[in-house]
Design a protein around this motif. Structure first.
Motif: not given
Length: 328
Positions: A166-170, A189-195, A227-234
């Motif tokens: 499971v990846s992401s459009m990020a 945090p964003l660049k590390a996540y995208n990587q 997809g963009v999902i409402k969850s506790d991941l964010g």
């Protein structure tokens, strides 16, 4: 909720199939487990917190999917069990892989679903940047340690065994910074996540290539954007990204919708003819140009092998070695 979300259309039953899902005590992992369990599969929830995993099991047994009259859910459900897996610890990854390999009769589907998103700067037990360590390196090791069991579990009557990352459009905004892979020089945090998410796609592509090169058939590899999902991941998102999510709330999927592409990759008959591809909305699509870079995928493989302490880069030799240590 997102009005154009596609659903998995396959009515396949999974009686006699064993599925391992990481991080399946919550979010789309739990919803995926709910669907596959109701299709008759034996589902192993590989989770960090066993108390939460056992609570999820009780819910999965008592609460069916929202469309229980669909053909795939007609019939007896399967089984669901839990085992401990902490992707922040390579020792835990090894222990869980060995437990599954020696106690489960087969593994037909592996779904690497667990992950963290844009968390504060930190390191895993083994000193890896948290997001790369959890989202990529932990799953990389887990997959390769379970691969001999997956190979052993192939059946002539089944179209294929499957590995799903499971990846992401990020990933489309990411790259692999080999000069600062662990974000020691600079951390975003964003660049590390995208990587970490582009690493998921590159790993999928390279594993599919190496399986083909080794003439290992009957195992297909998939990666996807749920997809963009409402969850506790964010939960670590700052006020700015949370504000943007509020603006786009009408386009955010619910958990069940968010699980559909994972389920599609796990069961769909047409997907059984495909490998190494990137999916969204239950269909293959093109990932970023970085994610199509075969040289970068091969370099990430070699780097990851060293970081997780595996003995060889060669897939055939690696399978032979892991089989001796993990398959009894």
């Amino acid at each position: 909720m997102w009005p154009f979300s596609r659903s998995c259309q396959s009515t396949a039953r999974l009686v006699g199939r064993t599925v391992v899902i990481t991080g399946a005590n919550t979010g789309i992992g739990k919803e995926t487990a709910r669907d596959l369990y109701r299709r008759g599969a034996r589902v192993v929830l590989a989770c960090r917190d066993l108390n939460k995993a056992n609570a999820a099991i009780e819910e999965l047994k008592s609460v069916p999917p929202s469309c229980p009259t669909r053909e795939q859910f007609v019939g007896e459900p399967g089984e669901v069990v839990a085992c401990k897996l902490d992707l922040n610890s390579l020792a835990s990854v090894r222990e869980c892989a060995k437990h599954i390999s020696t106690t489960e009769s087969a593994v037909h589907v592996l779904i690497n679903n667990a992950g963290v998103m844009m968390c504060p700067k930190g390191v895993t037990e083994d000193g890896f940047e948290t997001q790369l360590g959890t989202n990529h390196l932990g799953h990389f090791l887990f997959t390769l340690l379970l691969l001999p069991k997956i190979i052993q579990s192939r059946k002539d009557s089944d179209p294929c065994s499957r590995i799903i990352n499971v990846s992401s459009m990020a990933h489309a905004r990411g790259d692999i910074n080999f000069d600062d892979l662990m974000s020691e020089k600079s951390y975003s945090p964003l660049k590390a996540y995208n990587q970490s998410k582009v690493a998921n796609v590159l790993f999928t592509r390279e594993l599919a290539r190496r399986l083909k090169e080794a003439n290992i058939t009957g195992i297909n590899v998939y990666t996807l954007h749920p997809g963009v999902i409402k969850s506790d991941l964010g939960r670590h998102l700052s006020a700015g990204p949370r504000f943007l999510l509020g603006i786009f709330r009408p386009f955010i999927k619910n958990i069940e919708q968010g699980a559909q592409t994972t389920i599609h990759c796990a069961v769909d008959e047409e997907a059984a003819k495909e490998t190494g591809l990137y999916y969204k909305e239950c269909a293959p699509t093109s990932p970023s140009s970085v994610a199509l870079d075969d040289a970068k995928a091969a370099r990430l493989w070699d780097t990851s092998i060293k970081l997780v302490g595996l003995p060889t880069h060669n897939l055939t030799e690696l399978i032979e070695q892991v089989s001796k240590d993990y398959i009894k």
